[in-house]
Design a protein around this motif. Structure first.
Motif, PDB file in Angstrom:
ATOM      1  N   GLY A  54       0.809  -1.214   0.000  1.00 44.16           N
ATOM      2  CA  GLY A  54       0.000   0.000   0.000  1.00 44.16           C
ATOM      3  C   GLY A  54       0.844   1.267   0.000  1.00 44.16           C
ATOM      4  N   PHE A  55       2.068   1.147   0.531  1.00 41.61           N
ATOM      5  CA  PHE A  55       2.989   2.288   0.524  1.00 41.61           C
ATOM      6  C   PHE A  55       3.864   2.314  -0.723  1.00 41.61           C
ATOM      7  CE2 PHE A  55       2.233   2.234   5.192  1.00 41.61           C
ATOM      8  CZ  PHE A  55       1.793   3.541   5.307  1.00 41.61           C
ATOM      9  N   GLY A  56       3.557   1.456  -1.676  1.00 39.90           N
ATOM     10  CA  GLY A  56       4.247   1.496  -2.964  1.00 39.90           C
ATOM     11  C   GLY A  56       5.413   0.547  -3.125  1.00 39.90           C
ATOM     12  N   VAL A  57       5.681  -0.294  -2.135  1.00 42.53           N
ATOM     13  CA  VAL A  57       6.755  -1.280  -2.285  1.00 42.53           C
ATOM     14  C   VAL A  57       6.237  -2.379  -3.202  1.00 42.53           C
ATOM     15  CG1 VAL A  57       8.246  -2.922  -1.097  1.00 42.53           C
ATOM     16  CG2 VAL A  57       7.653  -0.756  -0.003  1.00 42.53           C
ATOM     17  N   VAL A  58       6.876  -2.526  -4.348  1.00 44.27           N
ATOM     18  CA  VAL A  58       6.362  -3.416  -5.382  1.00 44.27           C
ATOM     19  C   VAL A  58       6.942  -4.822  -5.286  1.00 44.27           C
ATOM     20  CG1 VAL A  58       6.122  -3.719  -7.869  1.00 44.27           C
ATOM     21  CG2 VAL A  58       6.064  -1.431  -6.895  1.00 44.27           C
ATOM     22  N   ARG A  59       8.190  -4.936  -4.895  1.00 48.35           N
ATOM     23  CA  ARG A  59       8.851  -6.238  -4.903  1.00 48.35           C
ATOM     24  C   ARG A  59       8.220  -7.176  -3.872  1.00 48.35           C
ATOM     25  NH1 ARG A  59      14.907  -5.712  -4.417  1.00 48.35           N
ATOM     26  NH2 ARG A  59      14.735  -7.941  -4.784  1.00 48.35           N
ATOM     27  N   VAL A  60       7.531  -8.184  -4.371  1.00 48.07           N
ATOM     28  CA  VAL A  60       6.777  -9.112  -3.532  1.00 48.07           C
ATOM     29  C   VAL A  60       7.684  -9.857  -2.562  1.00 48.07           C
ATOM     30  CG1 VAL A  60       5.369 -11.205  -3.586  1.00 48.07           C
ATOM     31  CG2 VAL A  60       4.934  -9.362  -5.216  1.00 48.07           C
ATOM     32  N   GLY A  61       8.797 -10.361  -3.045  1.00 45.51           N
ATOM     33  CA  GLY A  61       9.705 -11.112  -2.181  1.00 45.51           C
ATOM     34  C   GLY A  61      10.214 -10.276  -1.031  1.00 45.51           C
ATOM     35  N   TRP A  62      10.521  -9.023  -1.297  1.00 42.23           N
ATOM     36  CA  TRP A  62      11.009  -8.125  -0.262  1.00 42.23           C
ATOM     37  C   TRP A  62       9.916  -7.876   0.768  1.00 42.23           C
ATOM     38  CZ3 TRP A  62      10.307  -3.343   1.980  1.00 42.23           C
ATOM     39  CH2 TRP A  62      11.400  -2.829   2.679  1.00 42.23           C
ATOM     40  N   ARG A  63       8.703  -7.593   0.297  1.00 41.78           N
ATOM     41  CA  ARG A  63       7.581  -7.334   1.220  1.00 41.78           C
ATOM     42  C   ARG A  63       7.318  -8.533   2.116  1.00 41.78           C
ATOM     43  NH1 ARG A  63       3.237  -5.711  -3.075  1.00 41.78           N
ATOM     44  NH2 ARG A  63       2.046  -7.105  -1.768  1.00 41.78           N
ATOM     45  N   LEU A 118       6.616 -21.799  13.189  1.00 46.02           N
ATOM     46  CA  LEU A 118       6.521 -22.594  11.958  1.00 46.02           C
ATOM     47  C   LEU A 118       5.421 -22.084  11.030  1.00 46.02           C
ATOM     48  CD1 LEU A 118       7.031 -26.142  13.495  1.00 46.02           C
ATOM     49  CD2 LEU A 118       8.671 -24.818  12.140  1.00 46.02           C
ATOM     50  N   LEU A 119       4.508 -21.285  11.566  1.00 43.30           N
ATOM     51  CA  LEU A 119       3.445 -20.719  10.730  1.00 43.30           C
ATOM     52  C   LEU A 119       3.950 -19.610   9.824  1.00 43.30           C
ATOM     53  CD1 LEU A 119       0.312 -21.429  10.786  1.00 43.30           C
ATOM     54  CD2 LEU A 119       1.636 -22.386  12.625  1.00 43.30           C
ATOM     55  N   VAL A 120       5.061 -18.978  10.175  1.00 45.02           N
ATOM     56  CA  VAL A 120       5.575 -17.858   9.378  1.00 45.02           C
ATOM     57  C   VAL A 120       5.945 -18.302   7.956  1.00 45.02           C
ATOM     58  CG1 VAL A 120       7.362 -16.086   9.211  1.00 45.02           C
ATOM     59  CG2 VAL A 120       6.224 -16.516  11.401  1.00 45.02           C
ATOM     60  N   PRO A 121       6.721 -19.385   7.769  1.00 46.32           N
ATOM     61  CA  PRO A 121       7.001 -19.804   6.390  1.00 46.32           C
ATOM     62  C   PRO A 121       5.737 -20.215   5.625  1.00 46.32           C
ATOM     63  CG  PRO A 121       8.421 -20.993   7.930  1.00 46.32           C
ATOM     64  CD  PRO A 121       7.482 -20.158   8.739  1.00 46.32           C
ATOM     65  N   LEU A 122       4.769 -20.770   6.327  1.00 45.18           N
ATOM     66  CA  LEU A 122       3.501 -21.106   5.660  1.00 45.18           C
ATOM     67  C   LEU A 122       2.788 -19.846   5.191  1.00 45.18           C
ATOM     68  CD1 LEU A 122       2.130 -23.952   7.953  1.00 45.18           C
ATOM     69  CD2 LEU A 122       3.137 -24.162   5.678  1.00 45.18           C
ATOM     70  N   ALA A 123       2.845 -18.801   5.993  1.00 46.22           N
ATOM     71  CA  ALA A 123       2.239 -17.529   5.599  1.00 46.22           C
ATOM     72  C   ALA A 123       2.942 -16.959   4.374  1.00 46.22           C
ATOM     73  CB  ALA A 123       2.293 -16.530   6.755  1.00 46.22           C
ATOM     74  N   VAL A 124       4.266 -17.045   4.345  1.00 47.27           N
ATOM     75  CA  VAL A 124       5.021 -16.541   3.195  1.00 47.27           C
ATOM     76  C   VAL A 124       4.652 -17.332   1.939  1.00 47.27           C
ATOM     77  CG1 VAL A 124       7.328 -16.300   2.206  1.00 47.27           C
ATOM     78  CG2 VAL A 124       6.903 -15.596   4.569  1.00 47.27           C
ATOM     79  N   ALA A 125       4.570 -18.649   2.050  1.00 48.07           N
ATOM     80  CA  ALA A 125       4.175 -19.471   0.893  1.00 48.07           C
ATOM     81  C   ALA A 125       2.768 -19.103   0.428  1.00 48.07           C
ATOM     82  CB  ALA A 125       4.253 -20.954   1.258  1.00 48.07           C
ATOM     83  N   PHE A 126       1.871 -18.889   1.375  1.00 47.16           N
ATOM     84  CA  PHE A 126       0.509 -18.476   1.024  1.00 47.16           C
ATOM     85  C   PHE A 126       0.541 -17.129   0.305  1.00 47.16           C
ATOM     86  CE2 PHE A 126      -3.393 -16.163   1.922  1.00 47.16           C
ATOM     87  CZ  PHE A 126      -4.365 -17.087   1.531  1.00 47.16           C
ATOM     88  N   GLY A 127       1.338 -16.195   0.821  1.00 51.61           N
ATOM     89  CA  GLY A 127       1.454 -14.878   0.202  1.00 51.61           C
ATOM     90  C   GLY A 127       1.986 -14.958  -1.216  1.00 51.61           C
ATOM     91  N   TRP A 128       3.016 -15.777  -1.437  1.00 53.27           N
ATOM     92  CA  TRP A 128       3.548 -15.962  -2.796  1.00 53.27           C
ATOM     93  C   TRP A 128       2.462 -16.488  -3.719  1.00 53.27           C
ATOM     94  CZ3 TRP A 128       7.424 -14.128  -5.335  1.00 53.27           C
ATOM     95  CH2 TRP A 128       8.600 -13.789  -4.690  1.00 53.27           C
ATOM     96  N   HIS A 129       1.715 -17.450  -3.222  1.00 52.27           N
ATOM     97  CA  HIS A 129       0.632 -18.023  -4.034  1.00 52.27           C
ATOM     98  C   HIS A 129      -0.422 -16.977  -4.384  1.00 52.27           C
ATOM     99  CE1 HIS A 129      -2.306 -20.869  -5.503  1.00 52.27           C
ATOM    100  NE2 HIS A 129      -3.182 -20.344  -4.671  1.00 52.27           N
TER     101      HIS A 129
END
Length: 155
Positions: A54-63, A118-129
């Motif tokens: 929302g603040f304009g950071v485009v790079r998904v991996g970085w976010r 252990l939920l954090v990497p699952l959240a990241v995978a969900f976000g990538w998806h």
């Protein structure tokens, strides 16, 4: 903001609210102690990523990376140090009062709470998806269809 505004992260927010407001006061047991940890460690990295977007950071991996590191580091600090716990309670009390939840903050530290990380990497995978663009998904599907199979290549 697709990573956060989806059924699973919003269900995690609802679960945390339900647990903190009703289940913990009613039952106050091991399960209610873990539910909010699991919920917040799933939705918070996605919320941070969405806010950065929302603040304009485009790079998904970085976010997603910033969301994951900030969530894991702050959770571990609150679980492991009195100073971080005091800061957390200082932030939560006014928010809790504003939401009509009483304004209390009691931390019960249990080293097994760290397993919820252990939920954090699952959240990241969900976000990538969730953040994979429809164009990307379609182009990958088209490439898979257009790529000749091994038996056709030999002809």
């Amino acid at each position: 903001m697709r990573e956060f505004f989806a059924p699973l992260p919003l269900a995690a927010v609802a679960l945390m609210g339900l647990n903190d407001r009703y289940l913990k006061p009613a039952f106050s047991n091991w399960v209610t102690g873990k539910l909010s940890d699991v919920a917040v460690l799933f939705f918070l990295p996605l919320l941070i990523s969405a806010l950065l977007g929302g603040f304009g950071v485009v790079r998904v991996g970085w976010r997603l990376g910033v969301g994951a590191v900030a969530t894991a580091a702050s959770f571990a600090a609150v679980e492991l140090t009195d100073t971080a716990g005091a800061i957390y309670c200082g932030l939560v009390r006014p928010l809790s009062r504003a939401l009509g939840a009483g304004g209390g903050c009691v931390l019960y530290r249990d080293p097994s709470d760290l397993l919820a990380l252990l939920l954090v990497p699952l959240a990241v995978a969900f976000g990538w998806h969730r953040l994979r663009t429809p164009e990307e998904a379609g182009s990958r599907a088209r490439l898979a269809v257009m790529k000749p199979s091994n038996s056709e290549e030999g002809r």
